[in-house]
Design an enzyme around this catalytic site. Sequence first.
Site, PDB file in Angstrom:
ATOM      1  N   THR A 339      18.475 -35.649 -74.825  1.00 47.38           N
ATOM      2  CA  THR A 339      18.185 -34.276 -74.618  1.00 47.38           C
ATOM      3  C   THR A 339      19.305 -33.369 -75.282  1.00 47.38           C
ATOM      4  O   THR A 339      20.494 -34.108 -75.615  1.00 47.38           O
ATOM      5  CB  THR A 339      18.516 -33.973 -72.854  1.00 47.38           C
ATOM      6  OG1 THR A 339      17.527 -34.482 -72.443  1.00 47.38           O
ATOM      7  CG2 THR A 339      18.116 -32.422 -72.721  1.00 47.38           C
ATOM      8  N   GLY A 422      18.444 -36.612 -68.435  1.00 48.11           N
ATOM      9  CA  GLY A 422      17.481 -36.845 -67.428  1.00 48.11           C
ATOM     10  C   GLY A 422      18.108 -36.736 -66.049  1.00 48.11           C
ATOM     11  O   GLY A 422      18.300 -35.719 -65.506  1.00 48.11           O
TER      12      GLY A 422
END
Length: 525
Positions: A339, A422
């Site tokens: 991410t 996550g």
Amino acid sequence: MSKQLSCGMQSMVVSPHHLASAAGDRILERGGNAFDAAVAVSAALAVVYPHMTGLGGDAFWLCYSAEEGRVRAYNGSGRSGGEVLLARYAGESEIPRRGARAAITVPGMADSWEAVQSRYGRLTLADALESAIGYAAEGFPMSPDQHRNTLRVGSALSGEAVSIYIPGGRLPQPGDRFIQPDLARSLSLLAAGGRDVFYQGEIAERICGGLARLGGYLRPADFAEHRGLWCEPVSTTYHGYTMYQVPPNSQGFTALMTLNILEYFDFGAMAHGSYAFYHLLIEAIKASFRDRDAVLTDPEFAEIPLEVLLDKKYAARLAASISFDKAASVTSQPVGRDTAYAAVVDSEGNAVSFIQSLYFEFGAGIAPGGTGILLQNRGSFFSLNPNAINRLAPRKRTFHTLMPALAMRNGKPAILYGTQGGEGQPQTQTLLLTRLLHYGMNPQEAVDQPRFVWGRTWGEPTEALTVEGRVGPEVLAALAAAGHQVRTAADYDGLAGHAHVIVVDENGRKYGGTDPRCDGAAIGR
């Protein structure tokens, strides 16, 4: 490995890649506001951090407009295709994590760019995408992080993606010029024609045509139907601050639940970095995860009782259940970790906290149709169990790990923070905030301190607690003695994610910190 604290009176940009931070700063220098700069940073990350994020992924945004005087959230996550049925995976235990059959949700990022900028920006989308197009067309020095990740998981790439990221069968070395001409063309089309080019025009047609040849299930109608969603953020209060997160299908409420629990404990009686400090945070997070895993999915498909979960009295009951002597037994399901979080605050008081992702490194590992766009594999987290809350269904958004955070003080932005990772996102966010508010650390100090990740792994469901070794042997031994399944990680291990923070003090001065684990920069002016 600490980076230097960045300070600016007028504005601040933080991101996991220095070229993306520079792209946002250039927009501010040209007279754009925080929203223009945030889109520029987001687009640049889609080019210079392709293993973590890209135009084929999703994005979530928290936007504070000084003119409106309120925080709004934008959910830029895509739904599964209309032909994505459970029957497609009959006889399989889970959705494949790579390939065309993993790319089953429409990318939401391009839509989110236009939504944020058209509502709040001052410049054009073409202005915001200018740096990203240049980085893609002219190239940029490959970062050490991209090289490491390509070396580690490059075997997950297939077809056209291999020719992009391992051109001629040779992995570029850190510092080598990395060029993406197909992606530059796609971004140029988007800059000229806006989101409709992506969802109803040439880009959608090329992606869907390429997917069909690979056996994928997304169709042009799925792209044409996509719309992100402006919505009210979820919030709670914590020691005089109002804390905001994006509502479900984001897991952001988990961090708010954790803070509600922690509010019942006295951090003044706990030394930072002690056994009590780490044990309390871990146990509060585990209590929140237990509820999250039972309810989180697309709220259009199931009721999510946020009124109960975020109630302070419910938090009191959860707090009372925590033992300081023994670790609770809770099992975590493995989720993706890759991410990119970034944030921008401008001189007018506007603030944007945002995060974007392809889910796993390089997403589904495919870039179909000559677009240069890697597609996310976010939909692979849907369950094939017909009784599961997050079961696969057509036109559904999955349980989403992305969760940018924003803390307000006296009605003004005070802390923008978030991280890659996550399952680790609510955990690292909690570490950052407690260090900032309870132990007086500046943003860089808070980011630099040791971190842990409870539960996340690539394999089976787990109760493991991974802790950086610099926490110290006595604390590690005490955690193990309490029943935590301790695993020791290297100092500044990438498993702990890439975190970034902006703090705005009561005089308006901005302070930024970026993670030493990444290639980022905090730029203030």
